[in-house]
Design a protein around this motif. Structure first.
Motif, PDB file in Angstrom:
ATOM      1  N   ALA A  45       0.829  -1.208   0.000  1.00  0.00           N
ATOM      2  CA  ALA A  45       0.000   0.000   0.000  1.00  0.00           C
ATOM      3  C   ALA A  45       0.866   1.260   0.000  1.00  0.00           C
ATOM      4  CB  ALA A  45      -0.927  -0.005   1.209  1.00  0.00           C
ATOM      5  N   ALA A  46       1.963   1.244   0.747  1.00  0.00           N
ATOM      6  CA  ALA A  46       2.847   2.409   0.773  1.00  0.00           C
ATOM      7  C   ALA A  46       3.457   2.658  -0.602  1.00  0.00           C
ATOM      8  CB  ALA A  46       3.949   2.205   1.812  1.00  0.00           C
ATOM      9  N   PHE A  47       3.878   1.590  -1.278  1.00  0.00           N
ATOM     10  CA  PHE A  47       4.461   1.768  -2.607  1.00  0.00           C
ATOM     11  C   PHE A  47       3.417   2.212  -3.626  1.00  0.00           C
ATOM     12  CE2 PHE A  47       8.019  -1.211  -1.295  1.00  0.00           C
ATOM     13  CZ  PHE A  47       8.932  -0.182  -1.170  1.00  0.00           C
ATOM     14  N   TYR A  64       4.275  -1.937 -10.511  1.00  0.00           N
ATOM     15  CA  TYR A  64       5.155  -2.931  -9.898  1.00  0.00           C
ATOM     16  C   TYR A  64       4.798  -3.251  -8.447  1.00  0.00           C
ATOM     17  CZ  TYR A  64       8.145  -2.610 -13.958  1.00  0.00           C
ATOM     18  OH  TYR A  64       8.615  -2.659 -15.244  1.00  0.00           O
ATOM     19  N   SER A  65       4.057  -2.384  -7.789  1.00  0.00           N
ATOM     20  CA  SER A  65       3.735  -2.635  -6.380  1.00  0.00           C
ATOM     21  C   SER A  65       2.388  -3.312  -6.183  1.00  0.00           C
ATOM     22  CB  SER A  65       3.793  -1.331  -5.593  1.00  0.00           C
ATOM     23  OG  SER A  65       2.909  -0.385  -6.134  1.00  0.00           O
ATOM     24  N   ILE A  66       1.547  -3.365  -7.199  1.00  0.00           N
ATOM     25  CA  ILE A  66       0.253  -4.057  -7.077  1.00  0.00           C
ATOM     26  C   ILE A  66       0.443  -5.538  -6.733  1.00  0.00           C
ATOM     27  CG2 ILE A  66      -1.738  -4.833  -8.443  1.00  0.00           C
ATOM     28  CD1 ILE A  66      -2.135  -2.041  -7.521  1.00  0.00           C
ATOM     29  N   PRO A  67       1.394  -6.276  -7.343  1.00  0.00           N
ATOM     30  CA  PRO A  67       1.568  -7.683  -6.927  1.00  0.00           C
ATOM     31  C   PRO A  67       1.932  -7.838  -5.453  1.00  0.00           C
ATOM     32  CG  PRO A  67       2.643  -7.324  -9.020  1.00  0.00           C
ATOM     33  CD  PRO A  67       2.211  -5.977  -8.529  1.00  0.00           C
ATOM     34  N   GLY A  85       3.622   5.603  -5.611  1.00  0.00           N
ATOM     35  CA  GLY A  85       3.548   5.610  -7.069  1.00  0.00           C
ATOM     36  C   GLY A  85       2.695   6.739  -7.607  1.00  0.00           C
ATOM     37  N   VAL A  86       1.682   7.138  -6.842  1.00  0.00           N
ATOM     38  CA  VAL A  86       0.865   8.274  -7.267  1.00  0.00           C
ATOM     39  C   VAL A  86       1.707   9.550  -7.273  1.00  0.00           C
ATOM     40  CG1 VAL A  86      -1.145   9.670  -6.664  1.00  0.00           C
ATOM     41  CG2 VAL A  86      -1.253   7.192  -6.446  1.00  0.00           C
ATOM     42  N   ALA A  87       2.630   9.660  -6.332  1.00  0.00           N
ATOM     43  CA  ALA A  87       3.460  10.863  -6.246  1.00  0.00           C
ATOM     44  C   ALA A  87       4.664  10.812  -7.181  1.00  0.00           C
ATOM     45  CB  ALA A  87       3.939  11.052  -4.807  1.00  0.00           C
ATOM     46  N   PHE A  88       5.318   9.650  -7.285  1.00  0.00           N
ATOM     47  CA  PHE A  88       6.565   9.567  -8.042  1.00  0.00           C
ATOM     48  C   PHE A  88       6.384   9.160  -9.495  1.00  0.00           C
ATOM     49  CE2 PHE A  88       8.320   8.692  -3.682  1.00  0.00           C
ATOM     50  CZ  PHE A  88       8.874   9.951  -3.545  1.00  0.00           C
ATOM     51  N   GLY A  89       5.386   8.379  -9.770  1.00  0.00           N
ATOM     52  CA  GLY A  89       5.158   7.928 -11.136  1.00  0.00           C
ATOM     53  C   GLY A  89       4.290   6.677 -11.132  1.00  0.00           C
TER      54      GLY A  89
END
Length: 132
Positions: free
Chosen positions: A92-94, A108-111, A98-102
């Motif tokens: 969840a943190a990644f 890649y963090s959904i899995p 991802g919304v902020a960084f790209g």
């Protein structure tokens, strides 16, 4: 739970008054929206606690003559040595980073998020389908 439900309902009333006063006085939409959403969240929590308090027995926190020891005992079952909440939290943190960084980081963090979610939900279902 009655005391907590009343507390959140009073908080909701306070936030509604503050949102109206802030919105009229400042005419700033972002803060007014944040206060209005906080009001909605407080209403949801207060309603849930009040609704649950009607269906459950009176707890020690609702009895004015109760001692601290009256609320002692088992609170529920918590999974010992589980790593799935950590995986879910990191995923969840990644995703939010991802919304902020790209948006590529979200992909890649959904899995990792799904592994943590499914692992935590189905943690105690190992082998039950094989016994039937």
């Amino acid at each position: 739970m009655k005391a907590q439900g009343r507390m959140f309902n009073w908080l909701a009333l306070f936030l509604l008054i503050v949102a109206v006063v802030y919105g009229v006085w400042s005419k700033e939409p972002v803060g007014t929206t944040a206060l209005a959403l906080s009001f909605g969240l407080s209403v949801m929590i207060g309603y849930y606690l009040a609704f649950t308090a009607r269906r459950t027995d009176t707890g020690a926190q609702d009895n004015k003559d109760a001692d601290v020891a009256d609320d002692a005992g088992e609170l529920g079952f918590f999974s010992p040595y589980s790593w799935h909440p950590l995986s879910l939290g990191l995923g969840a943190a990644f995703v939010f980073m991802g919304v902020a960084f790209g948006w590529w980081l979200v992909f890649y963090s959904i899995p990792l998020l799904l592994i943590g979610l499914f692992g935590w939900v189905f943690e105690y279902y190992h082998g039950e389908a094989q016994n039937q």
